[in-house]
Write an enzyme that holds these catalytic residues in place. Structure first.
Site, PDB file in Angstrom:
ATOM      1  N   SER D 127       0.803  -1.212   0.000  1.00 16.23           N
ATOM      2  CA  SER D 127       0.000   0.000   0.000  1.00 16.23           C
ATOM      3  C   SER D 127       0.841   1.271   0.000  1.00 16.23           C
ATOM      4  O   SER D 127       1.908   1.317   0.625  1.00 16.23           O
ATOM      5  CB  SER D 127      -0.900   0.006   1.242  1.00 16.23           C
ATOM      6  N   TYR D 150      -2.070   5.440  -4.614  1.00 15.56           N
ATOM      7  CA  TYR D 150      -3.114   6.469  -4.557  1.00 15.56           C
ATOM      8  C   TYR D 150      -2.559   7.717  -5.227  1.00 15.56           C
ATOM      9  O   TYR D 150      -1.448   8.145  -4.892  1.00 15.56           O
ATOM     10  CB  TYR D 150      -3.457   6.830  -3.114  1.00 15.56           C
ATOM     11  N   THR D 176      -5.489   2.391  -7.119  1.00 13.06           N
ATOM     12  CA  THR D 176      -6.793   2.338  -6.449  1.00 13.06           C
ATOM     13  C   THR D 176      -7.558   3.624  -6.733  1.00 13.06           C
ATOM     14  O   THR D 176      -7.069   4.705  -6.452  1.00 13.06           O
ATOM     15  CB  THR D 176      -6.612   2.168  -4.933  1.00 13.06           C
ATOM     16  N   LYS D 250      -7.845  -0.879  -9.373  1.00 16.28           N
ATOM     17  CA  LYS D 250      -8.619  -1.531  -8.305  1.00 16.28           C
ATOM     18  C   LYS D 250      -9.781  -0.634  -7.905  1.00 16.28           C
ATOM     19  O   LYS D 250      -9.623   0.580  -7.782  1.00 16.28           O
ATOM     20  CB  LYS D 250      -7.720  -1.770  -7.095  1.00 16.28           C
ATOM     21  N   HIS D 274     -13.550  -2.080  -2.008  1.00 13.94           N
ATOM     22  CA  HIS D 274     -12.629  -1.705  -0.935  1.00 13.94           C
ATOM     23  C   HIS D 274     -13.047  -2.398   0.378  1.00 13.94           C
ATOM     24  O   HIS D 274     -12.953  -1.803   1.459  1.00 13.94           O
ATOM     25  CB  HIS D 274     -12.652  -0.172  -0.768  1.00 13.94           C
TER      26      HIS D 274
END
Lengths: 380, 380, 380, 380
Positions: D127, D150, D176, D250, D274
């Site tokens: 992440s 992100y 994402t 995603k 999510h």
């Protein structure tokens, strides 16, 4: 006299009654009463399905769909529950399903069940994993028995079992094909169940122990391990070549398998998910029955097991395509409560419950039940 | 004054009020309040259906489907609930269903109910198994009564009942055909219910006791026993030949039976599963109503019973095809709480609840209700 | 400072906060928190629907069907919630529904609500049964108000109310047509609710008391009694002739009524079941909305009330056909908790919740929401 | 030895086991056992979805629909779970989903997870908000990692992250796109959760703090505030121009988005909500999967995350259209219980559960699973 008090704690020692308890009003009452006659962990083992009980519970729920629509003024004075099942004349469509290790709930185990089967003229299927030798069970006077067969890792052992069954007078082989993988019951595990010492697979006692084959590194414990010994189509062909006994297959849940088995000369099928004891998440037996009956045509012998708790359940199973049903858990519960007497009584109750449904819906025989549509019909 | 405290324990001795209790806000409140006026086992017997109450509960659930769609600005100043039922002019569509042994909940039993029927101009159906003689009930001033008939094992007895009913002034025969087999209520049994001494079938008191026919060995207790005395189509024909009274049939659940009965000249039907008291697992009465109405056409008299608890339920039954309804359990509950006053009040509440539904959905008469579609419509 | 403790018992004396409580995370939290600010019986009166709350609960359940399907990478930097509602430009689609007797939960009652409406530029509908005079409410600075009208038994009174509303600056008449019969809330009754002395219909204070017309013997208390004063189509025509104000109708649940009202020149509709407070058993407002929108075409003004608890609910209502929504119970709950501040905050939360739904589903304006289909779509 | 007692209170201090606990029977057991290894507020944060958990719960419920239909006598001795995912050969279809702040449940956080991924040859998605630097995680021996990205408010920061990931050896970018707005978890909030000091987004430590842009008066905090920084289609195009790494997206829930992403050259998709942590009320990931697969055709890489708790869930996801799945919460639970060992064990259990389903339904590879129809099939 030894009445079972309603609030008794589960008993560790088996102590079945030698009379029919007064509080039994219907066949399913044996399920409830049995809690007082079976130790808690054993009850969990018997009642539980595999893993989370999803399929075991689905089996029961499936029978809640569809109603039996009563009819008026019908003449059922000549009615009966007789059937001809693949050439065999039976007074009623209630067979006793193969159940392993019956000593778990009754000191005499399968011998008691056999006595009930003889009394009620019910076909008895004796498990490969019986806790009494197959020869002893077959020698119970008046019993009409089939031998439930699991393929053994060694074909020689399978063949020997087959020959023993034939020699002992078993009338058919009921080949169970849905249990290649042992899936544990989380309910039994959480209850701390372990099979007691005195419950042994007596039929397998004389054979050499099998060394489980180990998958090589990188191989799957499932595919290259357990499934290496799972039966395949050529095993069925081999088996058919070894015996003149009729071979039935138990554990069918898919119409394509049903068709293939019929085409290969299998005598009949049992639509079953093993009472929810194999793949947890498989559909309810009753749910897949209509499609299987449709695939097989009207005349091929098809039975159902998994989930039967009442004569109305039997009625529904037949209305949805079964010729007859096999009774598993209720058999064990009745055995635990009152031995042969209990099992015979449970069968008698189931039969009368079925007869009441037939009488009130104007069905004079099982063929009429087969032609009945439930309301609202789940098949259409 | 004798107000019923909200938390009172069930009473062993019957002690109905002689006034309408203040806490009754709607007809169904009599169901709740009756628990304080009826001994527990008796309440279980009255409230329970056969066996597991599956059908009894389905009757209630069926009314939860479908909504009444309000309409605006309608003129209902001339609205009414009148109907012509097979030639009979009625002020409202609420008939009192036959209920046996009413002394179980009120010392005067059926006589009180008859007084309420007279007061509310409601047709009263008096049970063969009434705990007051049919002649006494019919002599209540102003009552308009039908005689509910069960075929008796001996035709002579049936004929005598028929002639007594005719002589006593009953206006029609309501022939109940769905109860050939007595199916016990497990709920009543578990509650320890036994019919008290003082509740006897007074109408049958003078007839010789019938010896139940025993099935021969190998015969079925159901098919060759109980069902030997069950009514058949020729019994209906015989009955029709014995009387000029109109004959209605109660207990119809299948469109084919409905058609056959109409074709044989029966005056009208009651779609009913006996309040869930015969075959447990039969469909809800309301669920089969639309198909029966469709099979009978718009004009043939069809009533519904089983499950009505409110005027909105009455509205829905009519919207789904009924001309009128019969009220069973609410009748008993109201009788237990406040005798004739209670039954009359319950009917008045039901009627007003129906009128409110009609007013708010713009239906000026029952014909308009019949043409209303519920939202979302269960028939289509 | 006067924080509301989480476990406080319901308060008898009204004591709204003068700040926004920290525990409010979403608009619906006002519903939960309000239990601490409203006496138990009053809460039952406000939260309850008519009779058994069947429709009141259906209103909430209806919003659980259908999902909002998120979209990715959309540009919503110019997005907004503006709309033009029958010629009126509004910053957001959240109107305040008419709610009677607001002094029940706040000492200043409707005056506080009006202050919130002014602050949030929300149209306020003031009830005929307000506990503050309509003139006082309209004089709150910045308020934009509609007058909710109930037809009065005497047309002169109705006309006077109309003229007062017009004189006081109300911009439209919101005519409620679904409440011809007062149906009690059993929940409120069981809780012992009675409207307190200080909650009076101030707008009706000066008019002569109306004697309820009594039905004659044999007439129905409903049809020939209550419904004698119920509005009919000619009353609507009469009303339209008395005023130049736009007339909206609230309480529509049937497409045929919707069409008829549009054809008669009504300015717009509110699809509503009065929050479940009229006919118990009527369908959820949301359930009938799609058919009404379909009947009216895309452009006719249609609002929804009954059941809105979140901005996602607003989104769904619009996606299913509403142009805007009216907020009833949340308005009362927020008023009870924190007066004008609470109502304004509740509206702000609802609006942001709606904006979040729009942003995440890629809707840049309400027209886009209208064209969105829920997943799985309940309309098709 | 440090066995986890069954009734232990939640622990404040992290204390993962260094062995596999005996009570783990299936992968999902890590979910239950983790309650003993994670502090209550942290557990609420991890287990909770956004707002009311509606979507988080829908994810689980969706897997309860559809059954796996067992097949008989199949030969699965050569069966395997291998797949080629967009050119990448994988031994099984179980990828580790990106999960932020793993130090919350284990002192070594993402480093442990990486060790498990390496041991099980599972692709690890790291992440942006990892609590260990992306470079450290990538340096775990044998790990094969993707970098979850992100978009940052400042493109320069996004670009720097991209270049660092590329330099550190990440093999793909998992972008994402469903979390433009942070929606709080009411469950976590009520439990009093705050992210502990030691859980920091290490990857973002060196960048300048971003000042949130404030909407002007009259503007929306959502549309003109938060969403000003939300990614749009041109951001995707920009990103594609900056890197040669494959880019996966995603958070896809709509077929139109899926098609648009494929047409723009994205390498593959993850159908995901999510884990129910963005828009509460969005559909279950599994529910939208069939339509997305249908829109993309058979060959485009599509994965699923959100709701997987068992190998049967994996089977169902693949049968409904996924090539592979990502495991989020189970990863965290297993990490909390037993670190790398736990995560590896959880993956092994999931894989064996999948293999059992395949073996019992006669699927020799994942392509066969893709062609399997569930019973009753939710797609048709």
């Amino acid at each position: 006299m030894n009445p079972a008090p309603k609030t008794a704690a589960p008993r560790a020692a088996l102590n079945p009654l030698n009379h029919i308890p007064a509080q039994i009003l219907c066949a399913q009452d044996y399920e409830f009463l049995a809690r007082q006659f079976i130790a808690g962990p054993s009850y969990a083992y018997i009642a539980g399905g595999s893993e989370h009980d999803i399929t075991a519970e689905a089996n029961l729920r499936a029978f809640a769909e569809g109603c039996v629509q009563p009819r008026l003024l019908c003449d059922v004075r000549d009615a009966h529950t007789r059937l001809n099942l693949a050439g065999l004349d039976l007074p009623h469509p209630l067979l006793l399903a193969p159940v392993a290790f019956q000593k778990l709930v009754h000191p005499a185990g399968e011998l008691e069940t056999a006595r009930a089967a003889a009394a009620m003229q019910s076909v008895l299927a004796v498990s490969t994993l019986a806790s009494q030798p197959l020869e002893s069970v077959a020698s119970v006077p008046g019993v009409y028995a089939w031998f439930q067969l699991y393929f053994q890792p060694d074909r020689a052992v399978t063949l020997d079992l087959l020959q023993r069954a034939s020699a002992a007078g078993y009338r058919a082989i009921l080949l169970t094909l849905d249990a290649s993988i042992q899936v544990p019951s989380f309910r039994a595990h959480r209850a701390g169940f372990v099979m007691p010492e005195h419950c042994r697979p007596e039929n397998l006692a004389g054979y050499p122990a099998v060394t489980a084959s180990q998958p090589a590194t990188g191989e799957s414990r499932i595919f290259q391990g357990v499934m290496r010994h799972a039966p395949r189509w050529d095993d069925l062909a081999w088996l058919q070549a070894q015996t003149d006994l009729p071979i039935w297959v138990k554990g069918v849940l898919h119409p394509d398998d049903a068709v293939a088995l019929r085409e290969r000369g299998v005598s009949g099928l049992v639509v079953s998910n093993h009472g929810g004891r194999t793949l947890d998440g498989a559909p309810a037996s009753l749910s897949v029955l209509p499609a299987i009956r449709k695939a097989e045509g009207d005349d091929y012998p098809v039975m159902l097991d998994s989930g039967i708790r009442s004569g109305m359940d039997v009625f529904k199973a037949i209305a949805l395509g079964a010729d007859a049903v096999m009774i598993g858990r209720l058999q064990v519960y009745a055995l635990a409560v009152a031995g042969a007497l209990g099992v015979a009584h449970m069968l008698k109750l189931l039969r009368e419950e079925l007869e009441i449904c037939m009488a009130m819906s104007g069905c004079a025989n099982l063929q009429a039940v087969r032609q009945t549509r439930l309301f609202p019909s789940p098949i259409e």
